[in-house]
Write a protein that holds these residues in place. Structure first.
Motif: not given
Lengths: 310, 371
Positions: A26-28, A40, A203, A238, A30, A200, A207, A76, A243, A37
C-alpha cells in the motif's frame, strides 16, 4: 538458537510478514504516485474491525471481506480527496485518519459488543488456511510454504502483480510519471488526479486485506489497536525498498524475521523483554541507514562516471 | 455623474470576519465537528440530552473535575508548544513522543537514585530531561542530514526505540518487585508539590506558564524566532539571505524536544507517585492537533489544549452515566484536523472577498489617476 532451523520458525516468519507486506505494498503504490500516506495504520485498523463486524452479522465471509475492503478504500479516498482537492498537507490528513480510526473502532466496538478490548463475544468468520497440493509434500519446504492463510498467498500474488503493474503497464507508467513530476505528467496529458485515485484504490485494497489478515486470519477476533505500529513500519519498509514492491516484500520479510526471532527469544531466553522488543526497530533503522548510505554512494559514483565519460 | 460611477468611489466595507478569516475558519470547522459529535450522540444514546449535558457541563460539576481538565491539558500544552517550534521550522518531526517518555524516565531516575534535596532534585530532573529530550528530537533530523532517511519514518522508529529503552531502564534499575509493573515510589521531597490544595494542581503549572511565555516571546519577538519561521516558510529564501538553515533547524528541534522532555519530567513528578507508564505515550498527535487549532500561533495553544482536555474529561464523565463510550471524541479529532488542514475549506468565500477588495482598490487608484 536451535529454533532457527525448525520449519515452524520459518512458517511464523512468513505469517508474521503478511500484514506488514500488504501495508508495504500500500505504501509503495501511494509513494510511487507521489504521495505519502501516514494513515495506513488507521486504514488497516478500520478494515480489521469492519471485516469482523460485517462477517459476524451476515455470517458471510464474502460480505465481510467486501466491507473491510470498502472501508479501506473509503479512508484512502478521503486522503486523496482532502489532499488533492482541498489541498491539505498529507501528513495532517494521515494523522487525522489514524486518530479517527483508533477512537472510532473502540467506539463502535464498545457500542456493539460492550467490550472496549476485543470482539471475541461475536462469532466472526475467518479466511481459510490453504494447503497447496504438491508443495505440501516436500519435506521441509512444504511445512514452511504450505498451510498459510489465504490472504498470505493473495499478498504474494499482489506483490508480483503490483510490480508487473508498475513496471510493465501503461497505468504503472502513468503512476510513476505522476510521482516523479506531476506537472510534467499533466503536460503530456496524464490526468494526474485520476491516476492518483487509482493508486489510492489499490492502497485501500491492500490496507483492507492487511487489516483483515490480523482480525480474520492471524487472530479470530478484533482487538483494540491490533495493528500495533505495522502501518508505520510499512513506511520504513517503503523507504528501504525505494518503493519497489518486490524489494518491499524482501524488506517486510526482514521485519517478519526480526519480529519472529523476538518472540522466540522471549520464549527461550531470560533477557529483558523490553530490550528484545526494541530489536526490530533498531535493526530496521540500521538497515535503513546502511541502505540509504549505499544508495547515496552509488548515485555519487554514477555522477563521477558520467563526468569522466564526457 | 450618473449613479453607477458614484457607487464606484465608495470603497467596500472591510468586514471583521473576513479580515480574520483563518480564525473564523477554524471556529466553523470546530462547530461543524462538534455538531457531528452531537448528532452521533443523539442517535446512539439512550438519553441524548443527559449525555450532551454531561459532556458539556460535566467538567464544571466540581472543582475537582474542573482542575482535572487543566491537569489533563498540561502535557498536551507541553507537546503542543514543542510541536509548534518544530513545525514552524518546517520539519514534521514527530520524535517528541520519544522525548516525552524519556524525559519522564530520566526524571524518575534522578528522583529515585540521587540524594534528595528539595528544589535541587527537581531542577536537576527537569534539566536532565530537557537536555535528553532536545537530543532525542534532533536525531531524526541529523540522520536526514547525513543519510537522507525520511525523518518521519526514522522518528517513528526512534519513538519505539526510546519507549522500549526507557521501559528497560525502569524495569532494570527502578522496578519495585511487587504487584503491578512500576518503579519505587518517589520520595515526597522529590515531587513537584501541590500548588492548589484539594486538587492535583502542582508547581509544574507555574513552570509551564514560564515556558509558555518564553516560547511566545521567542517565536514572536526575537530574531531567532523570526529565523526559525523564515527557514520553515521558505528555505530557499532563508539560504539566499545568508541564514544557516541547517543550524537553525537543528536548534529548533532541540528547543522543541527539550520542551517535550521537560513536559515528560513534570508530568511524571507532578502527577504520579511512581513510574507506571507501561505503554508508549501518544502526545504528538494531540500536540499537532492543538497546534493546528491554534492556527500555528503559540499564544493560543493553551486555549486549544484546554478545549481538547475539556472534551476528553467531559466525555469520560458522560460515559460514566450513559452508554456512550468516551471515544466519541475521536470523531471530532479526525474531522477537525482534516477541515483545518484543508486550505481549500471555505476558500471560496475568502477568495471572493479578496477579489472584491482588490478590485475596489484598483478602481479607486485608477480614479485618482484620471481625476
Amino acid at each position: 538458537m536451535n529454533f532457527i532451523l525448525s520449519a515452524d520458525f520459518w512458517f511464523s516468519v512468513l505469517a508474521g510478514t503478511t500484514p506488514v507486506m500488504l501495508a508495504t505494498l500500500a505504501a509503495n503504490i501511494v509513494s510511487q504516485s507521489g504521495m505519502f500516506n501516514l494513515g495506513i495504520e488507521g486504514t488497516m485498523l478500520m478494515s480489521a474491525l469492519m471485516g469482523v463486524l460485517v462477517s459476524a452479522f451476515t455470517q458471510s465471509l464474502f460480505l465481510g471481506m467486501l466491507a473491510g475492503l470498502l472501508s479501506g478504500i473509503i479512508l484512502s479516498f478521503a486522503l486523496g480527496y482532502f489532499t488533492l482537492y482541498l489541498e491539505a498537507p498529507m501528513n495532517s490528513v494521515g494523522v487525522a485518519i489514524n486518530l479517527f480510526s483508533a477512537g472510532v473502532t473502540v467506539f463502535v466496538l464498545t457500542l456493539i459488543t460492550g467490550s472496549k478490548v476485543t470482539s471475541s463475544s461475536l462469532t466472526s468468520l475467518t479466511f481459510p488456511a490453504v494447503h497447496i497440493p504438491l508443495i505440501r509434500d516436500i519435506p521441509f519446504l512444504g511445512r514452511v510454504l504450505s498451510g498459510h492463510n489465504l490472504i498470505t498467498y493473495l499478498g504474494w500474488i499482489f506483490a508480483v502483480g503490483l510490480s508487473f503493474l508498475l513496471y510493465r503497464t501503461r497505468l504503472g507508467l502513468d503512476i510513476r510519471a505522476t510521482g516523479r513530476n506531476a506537472e510534467a505528467a499533466a503536460s503530456v496529458g496524464i490526468q494526474t488526479n485520476r491516476v492518483r485515485f487509482k493508486a489510492l484504490l489499490l492502497c485501500g485494497i491492500f490496507c483492507g486485506f492487511g487489516g483483515m489478515y490480523l482480525s480474520m486470519g492471524a487472530l479470530k477476533s478484533f482487538t483494540a489497536n491490533m495493528v500495533a505500529g505495522r502501518g508505520f513500519l510499512s513506511l520504513a519498509m517503503d523507504t528501504l525498498s525505494s518503493s519497489h514492491p518486490l524489494l518491499g516484500w524482501g524488506g517486510s520479510l526482514l521485519y517478519g524475521f526480526s519480529e519472529t526471532i523476538t518472540i522466540y527469544l522471549q520464549l527461550y531466553s531470560d533477557a529483558d523483554l523490553k530490550v528484545i522488543s526494541a530489536f526490530p526497530y533498531i535493526f530496521i533503522i540500521l538497515v535503513l541507514v546502511i541502505a540509504q548510505l549505499a544508495r547515496n554512494l552509488l548515485v555519487r559514483r554514477k555522477k563521477n562516471i558520467q563526468l569522466k565519460g564526457r | 455623474m450618473n449613479k453607477k460611477e458614484m457607487s464606484v468611489n465608495i470603497p467596500p466595507r472591510r468586514s471583521i470576519i473576513m479580515e480574520n478569516f483563518s480564525i473564523v475558519r477554524i471556529a466553523i470547522a470546530l462547530a461543524l465537528a462538534l455538531s457531528i459529535v452531537f448528532i452521533i450522540i443523539y442517535f446512539v444514546a439512550d438519553d441524548p440530552w443527559l449525555a450532551i449535558n454531561r459532556l458539556v457541563a460535566g467538567p464544571f460539576q466540581s472543582w475537582r473535575s474542573f482542575f482535572s481538565v487543566i491537569e489533563r491539558a498540561m502535557p498536551i500544552i507541553f507537546t503542543g508548544l514543542a510541536m509548534n517550534i518544530v513545525l514552524q521550522s518546517g520539519v514534521f518531526n514527530i520524535g517528541q513522543d520519544g522525548a516525552f517518555y524519556m524525559g519522564a524516565v530520566l526524571a524518575s531516575v534522578v528522583a529515585l537514585k540521587l540524594p534528595t534535596i528539595v528544589g535541587v532534585t527537581q531542577f536537576v530532573a527537569i534539566f536532565v530531561s530537557a537536555m535528553a529530550g532536545g537530543i532525542i528530537s534532533m536525531l531524526p533530523v541529523l540522520l536526514y542530514r547525513y543519510t537522507k532517511v525520511n525523518p518521519i519514518v526514522s522518528a517513528i522508529m526512534f519513538n519505539s526505540i526510546f519507549y522500549y529503552g526507557g521501559a528497560y531502564i525502569v524495569s532494570t534499575f527502578l522496578l519495585e518487585r511487587s504487584g503491578t509493573w512500576g518503579s519505587h515510589a518517589f520520595p515526597k521531597e522529590a515531587k513537584l508539590g501541590l500548588m492548589i490544595p484539594k486538587s492535583k494542581m502542582h508547581w509544574g503549572a507555574l513552570i509551564l506558564l514560564i515556558v509558555y511565555l518564553g516560547v511566545v516571546y521567542l517565536m514572536r519577538k526575537t530574531a531567532l524566532g523570526m529565523k526559525i519561521r523564515t527557514v520553515g516558510l521558505n528555505p530557499t529564501f532563508a539560504t539566499n539571505v545568508g541564514l544557516n538553515s541547517g543550524l537553525i533547524i537543528l536548534g529548533a528541534q532541540f528547543l522543541g524536544g527539550s520542551i517535550a522532555g521537560m513536559g515528560g519530567a513534570i508530568e511524571m513528578l507532578g502527577m504520579y507517585q511512581r513510574f507506571l507508564w507501561q505503554g508508549p505515550v501518544n502526545y504528538v498527535w494531540d500536540g499537532l492537533m492543538v497546534h493546528m487549532l491554534a492556527n500555528g500561533n503559540p499564544a493560543f495553544i493553551p486555549v486549544t489544549a484546554i478545549f481538547i482536555a475539556f472534551l476528553r474529561i467531559g466525555s469520560e464523565i458522560m460515559s460514566r452515566s450513559t452508554n456512550i463510550p468516551p471515544e466519541v471524541v475521536a470523531f471530532l479529532q479526525g474531522i477537525v484536523i482534516v477541515l483545518v488542514a484543508s486550505s481549500k475549506f471555505l476558500y471560496g468565500f475568502k477568495a471572493k472577498y479578496d477579489r472584491k477588495i482588490s478590485l475596489a482598490q484598483v478602481r479607486s487608484d485608477s480614479e485618482g489617476e484620471f481625476a
